[in-house]
Design a protein around this motif. Structure first.
Motif, PDB file in Angstrom:
ATOM      1  N   ASP A 291      -2.309  12.917   9.181  1.00 41.64           N
ATOM      2  CA  ASP A 291      -2.688  13.140  10.562  1.00 41.64           C
ATOM      3  C   ASP A 291      -4.043  13.220  10.798  1.00 41.64           C
ATOM      4  O   ASP A 291      -4.358  13.022  12.093  1.00 41.64           O
ATOM      5  CB  ASP A 291      -2.208  14.513  11.077  1.00 41.64           C
ATOM      6  N   ILE A 292      -5.181  13.212   9.861  1.00 37.32           N
ATOM      7  CA  ILE A 292      -6.305  13.196  10.010  1.00 37.32           C
ATOM      8  C   ILE A 292      -7.305  12.148   9.084  1.00 37.32           C
ATOM      9  O   ILE A 292      -8.294  12.174   9.143  1.00 37.32           O
ATOM     10  CB  ILE A 292      -7.161  14.599   9.717  1.00 37.32           C
ATOM     11  N   THR A 293      -6.246  11.347   8.634  1.00 43.28           N
ATOM     12  CA  THR A 293      -6.986  10.428   7.819  1.00 43.28           C
ATOM     13  C   THR A 293      -6.734   8.884   8.383  1.00 43.28           C
ATOM     14  O   THR A 293      -5.807   8.544   8.730  1.00 43.28           O
ATOM     15  CB  THR A 293      -6.296  10.252   6.418  1.00 43.28           C
ATOM     16  N   LEU A 294      -7.904   8.108   8.161  1.00 46.83           N
ATOM     17  CA  LEU A 294      -7.937   6.572   8.583  1.00 46.83           C
ATOM     18  C   LEU A 294      -7.995   6.123   7.210  1.00 46.83           C
ATOM     19  O   LEU A 294      -9.136   6.365   6.414  1.00 46.83           O
ATOM     20  CB  LEU A 294      -9.062   6.127   9.420  1.00 46.83           C
ATOM     21  N   TYR A 295      -7.035   5.509   6.862  1.00 50.64           N
ATOM     22  CA  TYR A 295      -7.093   4.598   5.533  1.00 50.64           C
ATOM     23  C   TYR A 295      -7.723   3.129   5.487  1.00 50.64           C
ATOM     24  O   TYR A 295      -6.900   2.472   6.304  1.00 50.64           O
ATOM     25  CB  TYR A 295      -5.719   4.727   4.777  1.00 50.64           C
ATOM     26  N   ILE A 296      -8.780   2.998   4.562  1.00 52.20           N
ATOM     27  CA  ILE A 296      -9.122   1.496   4.596  1.00 52.20           C
ATOM     28  C   ILE A 296      -8.729   0.795   3.122  1.00 52.20           C
ATOM     29  O   ILE A 296      -9.252   1.314   2.073  1.00 52.20           O
ATOM     30  CB  ILE A 296     -10.320   1.465   5.020  1.00 52.20           C
TER      31      ILE A 296
ATOM     32  N   ILE B 215       0.811  -1.056   0.112  1.00 55.76           N
ATOM     33  CA  ILE B 215       0.012  -0.030   0.294  1.00 55.76           C
ATOM     34  C   ILE B 215       0.801   1.391  -0.128  1.00 55.76           C
ATOM     35  O   ILE B 215       0.156   2.113  -0.400  1.00 55.76           O
ATOM     36  CB  ILE B 215      -0.817   0.076   1.161  1.00 55.76           C
ATOM     37  N   SER B 216       2.211   1.192   0.495  1.00 53.75           N
ATOM     38  CA  SER B 216       2.932   2.453   0.538  1.00 53.75           C
ATOM     39  C   SER B 216       2.878   3.301  -0.653  1.00 53.75           C
ATOM     40  O   SER B 216       2.952   4.589  -0.446  1.00 53.75           O
ATOM     41  CB  SER B 216       4.335   2.041   1.111  1.00 53.75           C
ATOM     42  N   PRO B 217       3.188   2.815  -1.967  1.00 54.87           N
ATOM     43  CA  PRO B 217       3.239   3.685  -2.957  1.00 54.87           C
ATOM     44  C   PRO B 217       1.879   4.615  -3.078  1.00 54.87           C
ATOM     45  O   PRO B 217       1.898   5.767  -3.604  1.00 54.87           O
ATOM     46  CB  PRO B 217       3.212   2.803  -4.071  1.00 54.87           C
ATOM     47  N   ILE B 218       0.608   4.207  -2.476  1.00 54.57           N
ATOM     48  CA  ILE B 218      -0.509   5.015  -2.334  1.00 54.57           C
ATOM     49  C   ILE B 218      -0.403   5.758  -1.225  1.00 54.57           C
ATOM     50  O   ILE B 218      -0.886   7.006  -1.141  1.00 54.57           O
ATOM     51  CB  ILE B 218      -1.862   3.998  -2.625  1.00 54.57           C
ATOM     52  N   SER B 219      -0.153   5.237  -0.174  1.00 56.26           N
ATOM     53  CA  SER B 219      -0.332   5.911   1.285  1.00 56.26           C
ATOM     54  C   SER B 219       0.874   6.730   1.601  1.00 56.26           C
ATOM     55  O   SER B 219       0.579   7.709   2.405  1.00 56.26           O
ATOM     56  CB  SER B 219      -0.625   4.560   2.244  1.00 56.26           C
ATOM     57  N   CYS B 220       1.976   6.421   1.079  1.00 54.09           N
ATOM     58  CA  CYS B 220       3.281   7.069   1.415  1.00 54.09           C
ATOM     59  C   CYS B 220       3.445   7.055   3.067  1.00 54.09           C
ATOM     60  O   CYS B 220       4.259   7.783   3.640  1.00 54.09           O
ATOM     61  CB  CYS B 220       2.998   8.564   1.174  1.00 54.09           C
TER      62      CYS B 220
END
Length: 460
Positions: free
Chosen positions: A289-294, A149-154
């Motif tokens: 800091d304000i995002t919960l990624y699913i 996921i890191s290429p999307i989430s950084c």
């Protein structure tokens, strides 16, 4: 509803006439998901029948999946997406083609699994499958999913990732951990149906935000924040379910700024993104800091691989993990190892590439067969959103489609509130067994659209 109702003589028993009256109110949109029906004694009094008759009517409605009983809340209109009886095959013995649910467009996952399974016993992590694991998930799975996921989430730190039993489970853990009962959550006026069911079960108030063909409207979002004092906003920013909209970078920036201004958490449901060749930066990448990624593998690989992931700011990870531990202790290490091996061996990338190619082919068929109708779609999407011409509504069209052997999902399922109901249906292109079956089903839908509702109302 019943004070002026006249029962007809004939072969249809009174309890069935009562049930049919309520079913018709649901079908015409006058009763919406979550609406509470009057107590059975009140209906019996209004209809001038005995209580046993009404009880039989409600039992009939429950069997149809239209009504459910909730302790302390009485009988409410059920969510058909939750009560649906999912078929194990897209085509049943009568030739019914069910395009109402998401299924893989290819057998790529099964082929990859056949290669992988004989190798599992030789994997160094195999012995750990019989042990307990931390609620955050096995370390090897957190590392693999974080890398994928890191290429999307950084976000490259596996300690910020929690492994879940699919994206829906991740969403439930996030809401249960971070939003208090009675709080308000905002969402697109038309959105993924699972958020509504979750909010109802957690006693959260889900409020709609107006949208256009580019997604949630910033001005409407600002107004909803001022009016409702929400705790979070739920967004499906890439290949939106059900409309297939992908938010532009500009729209994402505007929405994130408003969320930050009002102190909201952004819950980013991004399960469809792996199918999209390119999309604007994710919220987790720009506003971590304000995002919960699913995220998860169900839409891009296979729903049978129940593995998802939540990426959260570090201070929130322990609360989400605690919620996961309460409701299931931890995810299956076997599923986690299968997904890990598939990521490490390049099998996930291969399956997704095959899915993407097949969806491109199937969406081309959609554009060809339904040319001239209002179809919202994307070449990489698992589904499309068909906006219906007058006088159709979603429930009536869904019934007509069922009569000709095609299953679709009514737009009512995706509406956040009665005022948001769209005259539309969602159709899943991957659910057909083959491109030929898809073409056959789409031609049947086109025939309904061109024939008009009056003809089909006489058939139903």
């Amino acid at each position: 509803m019943f004070e002026d109702f006249t029962f007809t003589a004939g072969d249809v028993p009174i309890y069935r006439q009562i049930a049919d009256r309520i079913a018709n109110e649901i079908g015409e949109g006058r009763l919406a998901i979550g609406d509470r029906l009057p107590p059975q004694r009140d209906i019996a009094r209004m209809a001038r029948v005995n209580l046993t008759t009404v009880t039989r009517a409600f039992a009939d409605l429950q069997q149809r999946g239209l009504v459910e009983s909730r302790p302390g809340r009485g009988s409410i209109i059920a969510d058909p997406s939750i009560n649906a009886s999912f078929k194990s095959s897209p085509v049943d013995e009568q030739g019914f083609i069910d395009l109402s649910v998401n299924r893989p467009a290819t057998s790529g996952y099964l082929e990859a699994l056949a290669v992988l399974m004989p190798q599992l016993a030789d994997d160094r992590r195999y012995a750990a499958l019989q042990d307990f694991h931390a609620p955050e998930g096995p370390a090897f799975a957190r590392e693999a999913l974080s890398s994928w996921i890191s290429p999307i989430s950084c976000v490259e730190d596996p300690s910020q990732l929690i492994v879940t039993n699919g994206a829906q489970h991740g969403l439930a853990c996030v809401l249960g951990a971070l939003v208090r009962p009675g709080d308000c959550v905002l969402a697109d006026a038309i959105t993924y149906q699972g958020i509504g069911a979750l909010c109802r079960s957690l006693d959260l108030s889900l409020k709609p935000v107006a949208m256009d063909r580019d997604g949630m409207l910033p001005d409407a979002f600002e107004a909803a924040c001022a009016a409702h004092n929400p705790s979070a906003v739920f967004l499906v920013p890439t290949l939106h379910n059900p409309t297939t909209i992908t938010l532009s970078a500009e729209r994402r920036t505007q929405l994130a700024a408003i969320a930050r201004k009002h102190g909201l958490l952004i819950i980013e449901d991004d399960v469809y993104r792996p199918l999209k060749d390119s999309a604007p930066p994710s919220f987790i990448a720009t506003d971590p800091d304000i995002t919960l990624y699913i995220g998860g593998l169900s839409k891009s690989v296979a729903p049978g691989l129940r593995l998802g992931a939540v990426i959260a700011p570090r201070p929130m990870v322990s609360d989400i993990a605690a919620m996961l531990r309460i409701n299931c202790w931890s995810t299956s290490p076997l599923n986690a190892l299968i997904a890990t091996k598939m990521i490490e061996d390049g099998l996930v990338a291969r399956v997704i590439a095959g899915q993407r190619t097949e969806f491109h082919q199937r969406q081309a068929i959609v554009r060809e067969v339904l040319s001239g109708f209002d179809v919202m779609t994307d070449d990489a999407s698992t589904h499309f959103w068909l906006q219906l011409p007058d006088p159709w509504n979603g429930n009536a069209f869904t019934r007509a489609a069922s009569q000709v052997g095609v299953g679709v999902l009514s737009g009512e399922v995706f509406a956040v509130g009665r005022d948001s109901i769209a005259h539309a249906v969602r159709v899943n292109v991957g659910a057909a067994r083959s491109r030929e079956d898809l073409r056959h089903a789409l031609e049947a839908l086109r025939e309904i659209l061109t024939s008009g509702r009056r003809l089909f109302d006489t058939m139903i």
